[in-house]
Write an enzyme that holds these catalytic residues in place. Structure first.
Site, PDB file in Angstrom:
ATOM      1  CG  ASN A 297       1.156   0.459   4.334  1.00 37.99           C
ATOM      2  OD1 ASN A 297       0.757  -0.690   4.188  1.00 37.99           O
ATOM      3  ND2 ASN A 297       2.319   0.889   3.878  1.00 37.99           N
ATOM      4  N   GLY A 298      -0.826  -1.377   6.666  1.00 39.80           N
ATOM      5  CA  GLY A 298      -0.524  -2.313   7.754  1.00 39.80           C
ATOM      6  C   GLY A 298      -1.705  -3.222   8.002  1.00 39.80           C
TER       7      GLY A 298
ATOM      8  CD1 TRP B  12      -0.335  -6.066  -3.315  1.00 35.80           C
ATOM      9  CD2 TRP B  12      -0.737  -6.790  -1.239  1.00 35.80           C
ATOM     10  NE1 TRP B  12      -0.039  -7.400  -3.278  1.00 35.80           N
ATOM     11  CE2 TRP B  12      -0.273  -7.880  -2.017  1.00 35.80           C
ATOM     12  CE3 TRP B  12      -1.048  -7.030   0.101  1.00 35.80           C
ATOM     13  CZ2 TRP B  12      -0.113  -9.158  -1.513  1.00 35.80           C
ATOM     14  CZ3 TRP B  12      -0.892  -8.317   0.615  1.00 35.80           C
ATOM     15  CH2 TRP B  12      -0.426  -9.368  -0.192  1.00 35.80           C
TER      16      TRP B  12
ATOM     17  NE  ARG C 113       4.618   1.357   0.110  1.00 34.33           N
ATOM     18  CZ  ARG C 113       5.561   0.983   0.946  1.00 34.33           C
ATOM     19  NH1 ARG C 113       6.809   1.309   0.714  1.00 34.33           N
ATOM     20  NH2 ARG C 113       5.292   0.301   2.033  1.00 34.33           N
TER      21      ARG C 113
ATOM     22  CD  GLU D  88      17.239 -12.970  -7.719  1.00 35.79           C
ATOM     23  OE1 GLU D  88      16.642 -13.508  -6.777  1.00 35.79           O
ATOM     24  OE2 GLU D  88      16.946 -11.839  -8.138  1.00 35.79           O
TER      25      GLU D  88
ATOM     26  CE  LYS E  16      14.085 -11.015  -9.799  1.00 38.73           C
ATOM     27  NZ  LYS E  16      14.654 -10.441  -8.633  1.00 38.73           N
TER      28      LYS E  16
ATOM     29  CB  CYS F 183      -0.937   0.095   1.192  1.00 35.73           C
ATOM     30  SG  CYS F 183      -2.004  -1.315   1.376  1.00 35.73           S
TER      31      CYS F 183
ATOM     32  CE  LYS G 138      11.565  -2.697  -5.281  1.00 34.89           C
ATOM     33  NZ  LYS G 138      12.282  -3.713  -6.069  1.00 34.89           N
TER      34      LYS G 138
ATOM     35  CG  HIS H 256      18.771 -37.808  -6.130  1.00 42.35           C
ATOM     36  ND1 HIS H 256      19.115 -39.066  -5.698  1.00 42.35           N
ATOM     37  CD2 HIS H 256      19.918 -37.196  -6.511  1.00 42.35           C
ATOM     38  CE1 HIS H 256      20.433 -39.198  -5.783  1.00 42.35           C
ATOM     39  NE2 HIS H 256      20.943 -38.080  -6.287  1.00 42.35           N
TER      40      HIS H 256
ATOM     41  CD  GLU I  44       9.802 -10.929  -8.793  1.00 44.84           C
ATOM     42  OE1 GLU I  44       9.085 -10.450  -7.908  1.00 44.84           O
ATOM     43  OE2 GLU I  44      11.054 -10.881  -8.748  1.00 44.84           O
TER      44      GLU I  44
END
Ligand code: AGP
Length: 615
Positions: free
Chosen positions: A100-101, A74, A27, A490, A494, A2, A610, A513, A497
Site C-alpha cells: 500500500n503506498g 485502489w 479502502r 459539505e 456529500k 488499498c 475511504k 456575481h 461523491e
C-alpha cells in the site's frame, strides 16, 4: 487507499483473508488478490474487480496454507487489471508482496533491476519490490535466520515514497515480514496466531489487542510470536494496545448500508464524543491538553488543516475560535498548505483534523508545521493512527469505526469536538463575564444536542420524497451565508461523491456575481438558513433564483414564510456555532436517498476510497 490483510497461525488462511478483504473493501475495490504458502511453495490468485470475484474463483478453496497475505486495490500505477492486482511476485517466485503506498523512485529501481536481468509483467510500482528483495537476497552470504529480514531491509532502504508491506518467502514457510512507512499497518495478536491489517475494524472480530507500528519498524511474525526490529535491525519492545471498539460497531447490522447506519449513529457518536468533557457548572476539560493562558494569548494564529469533509469542520472551527476566543484563524486544504510556504512559526498552533488519522497530505502538512516550529494538535477518530503519533497533542472523537466512504458521523462528532476545544480555549483565556454567559449557554446546547440530532433524523421521510424528485438531475446548487455556507459546501460534497450529480456550493450573496447565470427553469437550489442575523438576506437571494424558475429545498430553524419554497425542512433550534451539526443531517440523508434512487453503491462510490494514503 488499498486494503491489506495478513494471517499467520494454525487455521486455513484464505477464508480469514477474504473475510478481512471484504471488511476493508472501502479502502479500494478495483482488484483483489491473495498469496498463501502451500506445501508446494507460494500460491497466488487474483482478479480484477470486487473481492467477490476473487472468492468466486473455484481454485480458491484449494488453498490450504496457514500463512497468507491479501490485498484489495485502489489503482495508482497501472489500470485495474489482473496483471496489476497484488500480490506481486519476483521473477524466481521466491517472494510474494502486497503493498500500500507509492514507490516514487520506481523508474530508477526498475532500470537497476532490468540491467540485472529482471523482467516485469505489470505496470505497477509494486512489482519492483519483490524483485528488489530477491536482488538483495541473492547478495547475502550468510544463510542465517535473518537473511530474509536483511534483504527486506536493504530493499526498503532503497525505496522512496510510502509503503506498508507484507512479504512472504517460500524459503521461510513459518514467517512473514511486515514493515511500514507513511502508510498504515497494524498487527492484531491472537492466541497462537497473528493478524495483519491496514485498518483495525477488519480484525475486530478476531482480536482487540493490537501492536501499532512506527515508520521503518520491521516485524518478523510467526504464529506464536512477533519480533520487532528498528531500522538498524536491533530488537525493540512493543506494547500491546487494547482497542475498545466492539466488533458489531464495524458491521452493518439491520441497516441496508453502512452510510445509513452511520447517519443514525450520530446521536450516540456525539454523546460519546462529549463524554465527561462538558458539565454545566464547571470548565470544559481536556485532560490531554495543557495550554496556558499565556500560550494562547501569545498565539499569532491558529490554522486548521485537513482534506475534504474534515476541512469543512475546520471552517466551522474558524467561526467558533475567532468569535469566542478572538484568535485569528485560517483554514487550509492540506495538499495546498504544504506547498505554499505557509506563514507559521512557534507562535502558531496548527490543528489537523482527520477521521482516519492516515490521510497522506494531512500527515505531510503536520510534519511541515513541526519543522517550522509550530505546535501541532491532532483531531482524529482512530487511536494510534499515524497523525496522532506525529502530533504534539491528540484529542479523539469517539464516533466508532466509520466504514462508508462518505463521512457523516465523523463530521458531526468533529464539529462537536472543535466546539468544545473553542470553549476550552475561551475559558483558559478568561475572557469577559459576557463571554462566560455565552460559553455556559453553548455548553448547555451541546449537552442537549444528541436529542436534537435524534429529532432531526425524523426528517428522513420528507427528504426521501424530495430525493425522488431530484435524482435524475444533472446540476444542483447549495447556497448559504456565514456558518450555513460551510454546511452548503459539505452538503454539496456529500451529494456529488455518492450520487455523481454535479453540484456546487456558493455563498448566497455571491450568486449575482456569476453563478446565477446557471440558474434556469427547474434547476434545484438547496439553501440552509440557521442564522437569524442573515436569514432575510438569504431569503432574498433564494427569491432571485425562484424568479428564474428554480425549485427549492430549504433547511431551516428560523421563522420564514414557507409558501414560496417547494419544500421546507424544519430542524430544531440551536446556537449558530453548532448549527452545522443539525443542518447537515437532512442533507446527508438527501445524498443517501438520491444515491439509492439511482441504484448506486452508496458505501463504495466509484473512484473513491475511504482513507487517502497517497498524495
Ligand atoms: C468525505 O465524505 C470524503 N470521503 C473525504 O472528503 C474525507 O473527508 C477526506 O478524504 C479526509 O479524510 P480523513 O478525515 O480520514 O483525513
Amino acid at each position: 487507499m488499498c486494503g491489506i490483510v495478513g494471517y499467520i497461525g494454525n487455521k486455513k488462511a484464505s477464508p480469514i483473508l477474504i473475510n478481512g478483504l471484504l471488511k476493508l473493501e472501502y479502502r479500494g475495490y478495483d482488484s483483489a488478490g491473495i498469496s498463501t504458502i502451500e506445501k508446494t511453495g507460494l500460491s497466488t490468485m487474483k482478479d480484477k474487480g470486487r473481492v467477490k470475484n476473487l472468492y468466486n474463483l473455484p481454485e480458491i478453496d484449494n488453498l490450504e496454507g496457514t500463512i497468507g497475505i491479501a490485498h484489495t486495490r485502489w489503482a495508482t500505477h497501472g489500470k485495474p487489471s489482473k496483471e496489476n492486482a497484488h500480490p506481486h511476485m519476483d521473477n524466481t517466485k521466491t517472494f510474494s508482496v502486497v503493498h500500500n503506498g507509492i514507490v516514487e523512485n520506481f523508474n530508477e529501481l526498475k532500470k537497476l533491476l532490468c540491467d540485472n536481468g529482471y523482467t516485469f509483467y505489470s505496470q505497477t510500482d509494486t512489482e519492483i519490490i519483490p524483485n528488489l528483495i530477491d536482488y538483495y537476497y541473492k547478495k547475502e552470504t550468510d544463510n542465517d535466520d535473518l537473511k530474509f529480514l536483511r534483504a527486506v531491509k536493504n530493499a526498503c532502504n532503497s525505496l522512496k515514497g510510502s509503503f506498508a508491506l507484507e512479504i512472504i518467502c517460500k524459503d521461510y514457510p513459518d514467517n512473514m515480514i511486515v514493515v511500514r512507512k507513511d502508510s498504515p499497518l497494524v498487527i492484531g495478536k491472537g492466541n497462537g496466531e497473528n493478524y495483519i491489517s491496514s485498518d483495525i475494524p477488519a480484525m475486530l472480530s478476531y482480536t482487540k489487542e493490537f501492536y501499532l507500528l512506527n515508520d521503518l519498524e520491521y516485524v518478523v511474525l510467526s504464529k506464536d510470536d512477533a519480533k520487532f526490529y528498528n531500522n538498524n535491525l536491533e530488537p525493540i519492545n512493543k506494547e500491546i494496545k487494547l482497542i475498545d471498539w466492539n466488533a458489531s460497531s464495524a458491521e452493518k447490522g439491520e441497516f441496508e448500508d453502512y452510510m445509513l447506519k452511520e447517519i443514525y449513529e450520530q446521536p450516540k457518536a456525539i454523546r460519546e464524543t462529549i463524554g465527561s468533557r462538558i458539565n454545566k457548572n464547571s470548565k470544559c476539560e481536556f485532560e490531554e491538553l495543557n495550554f496556558t493562558k499565556d500560550y494562547l494569548q501569545g498565539l499569532n494564529k491558529i490554522y486548521f488543516v485537513a482534506c475534504g469533509t474534515a476541512m469543512h469542520v475546520g471552517l466551522a472551527g474558524k467561526d467558533m475560535i475567532e468569535k469566542l476566543c478572538k484568535i485569528p484563524t485560517e483554514v487550509d486544504i492540506a495538499s495546498e498548505f504544504r506547498y505554499r510556504d505557509p506563514l507559521i512559526d512557534e507562535k502558531t498552533l496548527c490543528i489537523f483534523i482527520s477521521q482516519s488519522g492516515e490521510t497522506a497530505d494531512t500527515l505531510a502538512a503536520l510534519k511541515l508545521s513541526k519543522e517550522c516550529g509550530a505546535k501541532t494538535l491532532a483531531i482524529t477518530n482512530v487511536i494510534g493512527s499515524s497523525i496522532t503519533r506525529e502530533a504534539d497533542y491528540s484529542i479523539y472523537t469517539h464516533a466508532g469505526p466509520e466504514i462508508a466512504v462518505a463521512s457523516t458521523k465523523a463530521y458531526t462528532s468533529q464539529v462537536v469536538l472543535v466546539a468544545m476545544l473553542a470553549i476550552y480555549f475561551a475559558e483558559t483565556l478568561e475572557l469577559s463575564a459576557e463571554k462566560t454567559t455565552l460559553l455556559n449557554s453553548l455548553k448547555e446546547e451541546l449537552l442537549v444536542l444528541p436529542k436534537k440530532v435524534q429529532k432531526t433524523l425524523e426528517t428522513s421521510t420528507e427528504i426521501k420524497n424530495f430525493a425522488k424528485r431530484i435524482y435524475k438531475e444533472k446540476d444542483i446548487f447549495f447556497l448559504g451565508r456565514g456558518i450555513d455556507e460551510t454546511v452548503a459546501k459539505e452538503a454539496s460534497l456529500k451529494l456529488k461523491e455518492i450520487s455523481y450529480i454535479h453540484s456546487d456550493s456558493y455563498p448566497a450573496g455571491e450568486l449575482k456575481h456569476g453563478p446565477i447565470a446557471l440558474i434556469e427553469n427547474d434547476v434545484t437550489v438547496i439553501s440552509i438558513m440557521t442564522d437569524h442575523k442573515l436569514v432575510k438576506k438569504t431569503v432574498s437571494n433564494i427569491q432571485e433564483v425562484i424568479s428564474r424558475g428554480a425549485k427549492t429545498l430549504i433547511v431551516t430553524n428560523q421563522q420564514i414564510d414557507t409558501d414560496m419554497f417547494d419544500m421546507v425542512i424544519r430542524i430544531p433550534e440551536t446556537s449558530t456555532f453548532i448549527s452545522p451539526i443539525l443542518s447537515i443531517i437532512p442533507l446527508q440523508l438527501l445524498a443517501y436517498f438520491t444515491s439509492k434512487e439511482k441504484g448506486l453503491d452508496v458505501d463504495k462510490p466509484r473512484n473513491l476510497a475511504k482513507s487517502v494514503t497517497v498524495e
